[in-house]
Design an enzyme around this catalytic site. Structure first.
Site, PDB file in Angstrom:
ATOM      1  N   ASP A 179      68.117  84.179   2.542  1.00 25.85           N
ATOM      2  CA  ASP A 179      67.846  84.795   1.334  1.00 25.85           C
ATOM      3  C   ASP A 179      67.667  86.186   1.263  1.00 25.85           C
ATOM      4  O   ASP A 179      66.955  86.913   2.046  1.00 25.85           O
ATOM      5  CB  ASP A 179      66.810  84.031   0.510  1.00 25.85           C
TER       6      ASP A 179
ATOM      7  N   HIS B  73      75.628  91.094   1.094  1.00 26.91           N
ATOM      8  CA  HIS B  73      76.307  89.935   1.792  1.00 26.91           C
ATOM      9  C   HIS B  73      76.914  90.027   3.104  1.00 26.91           C
ATOM     10  O   HIS B  73      76.968  89.368   4.060  1.00 26.91           O
ATOM     11  CB  HIS B  73      77.219  89.014   0.866  1.00 26.91           C
TER      12      HIS B  73
ATOM     13  N   LEU C  53      75.371  75.895  21.815  1.00 23.66           N
ATOM     14  CA  LEU C  53      74.772  75.879  20.655  1.00 23.66           C
ATOM     15  C   LEU C  53      75.804  75.350  19.533  1.00 23.66           C
ATOM     16  O   LEU C  53      76.980  75.908  19.445  1.00 23.66           O
ATOM     17  CB  LEU C  53      74.322  77.367  20.043  1.00 23.66           C
TER      18      LEU C  53
END
Ligand code: FPP
Length: 239
Positions: free
Chosen positions: A14, A31, A125
């Site tokens: 956020d 962004h 991962l």
């Protein structure tokens, strides 16, 4: 001294918009920088020995943002995989995208399917993007799938248990790793915003004031070290 093992980390990324605003730039710049930080933090998680990293990248509620911002966010996976796929392959990262993918624009849909396909045999991962994800919708969908099986006499009502619910969530394929050990939310907000409501039942939470584009490997390492010292009881008593 506790030494919790951190296998599954979830992050609510956020603060991109505020970061851009602080720089006097339009929101999409935040962004873009946020997207670039996904690579840094993914590699840092890999170094820390984390097995699954789940990132909240687009919620089912984010469609309510201005049209231009939604279009920019929908194009981020295209940019991200174009730029970072070689690094992901080199690091043996497997990509998973969970959400209501059939509602994505065609190009975004293709790109995320390709990323999953290309990395399918990687064994390192798991980089799990929650994209067009909403936890309540996920729970409704799981309930419908189970109810359908009962209606079709494939399941008995008494077969419905926590394990079955877990397997029917969008994290179900992660098996033992489907529930995060730790959730981090950046930018000082302290709420869940419809993220992993079922899976977070026993998760530890950490909140930081850092905005997502400025959240560093060092910030992450500090939070992880703090997590390792916490005392997790899972509702039980001390030994
Ligand atoms: C929240 O910040 C962030 C988002 C809604 C988008 C998160 C997406 C990324 C970080 C990039 C994801 C990368 C890929 C590959 C999909 P905000 O816009 O709510 O910030 P604000 O609260 O400061 O306005």
């Amino acid at each position: 001294m506790e030494n919790n093992s951190l296998k599954h980390l979830a992050i609510i990324m956020d603060g991109n918009g505020r970061y851009a605003k602080n720089m006097g730039k339009p929101r999409f710049v935040g962004h873009q920088l946020g997207m670039e930080n996904v690579e840094n933090i993914t590699l840092a998680c890999d170094e820390l020995g984390i097995k699954v990293l789940t990132l909240y990248a687009f919620s089912t509620e984010n469609w309510a943002r201005p049209k231009e911002e939604v279009a920019f966010l929908m194009n981020l996976p295209v940019k991200f995989f174009n730029k970072f796929m070689p690094t992901l392959m080199k690091n043996n990262v497997r990509v998973k995208i969970m959400g209501f993918l059939d509602q994505l624009p065609e190009k975004t849909y293709q790109v995320v399917q390709d990323a999953m396909e290309q990395t399918r045999n990687n064994t390192g991962l798991v980089l799990n993007f929650a994209f067009n994800y909403g936890s309540r919708k996920e729970i409704v969908a799981a309930t419908q799938a189970i109810a359908q099986k009962v209606a079709d006499h494939e399941l008995q009502v008494s077969d419905i248990d926590e394990e079955l619910l877990s397997r029917n969530m969008l994290t179900g394929d992660l098996g033992d790793l489907s529930d995060p050990d730790l959730l981090i939310r950046t930018s000082g907000e302290e709420r869940l915003s419809n993220f992993l409501l079922w899976q977070l039942a026993y998760t530890e939470f950490a909140f930081t004031d850092k905005l997502w584009p400025e959240f560093t490997k060092e910030d992450l390492t500090k939070i992880v070290q703090d997590f390792q010292k916490r005392h997790r009881r899972f509702g039980g008593l001390d030994k």
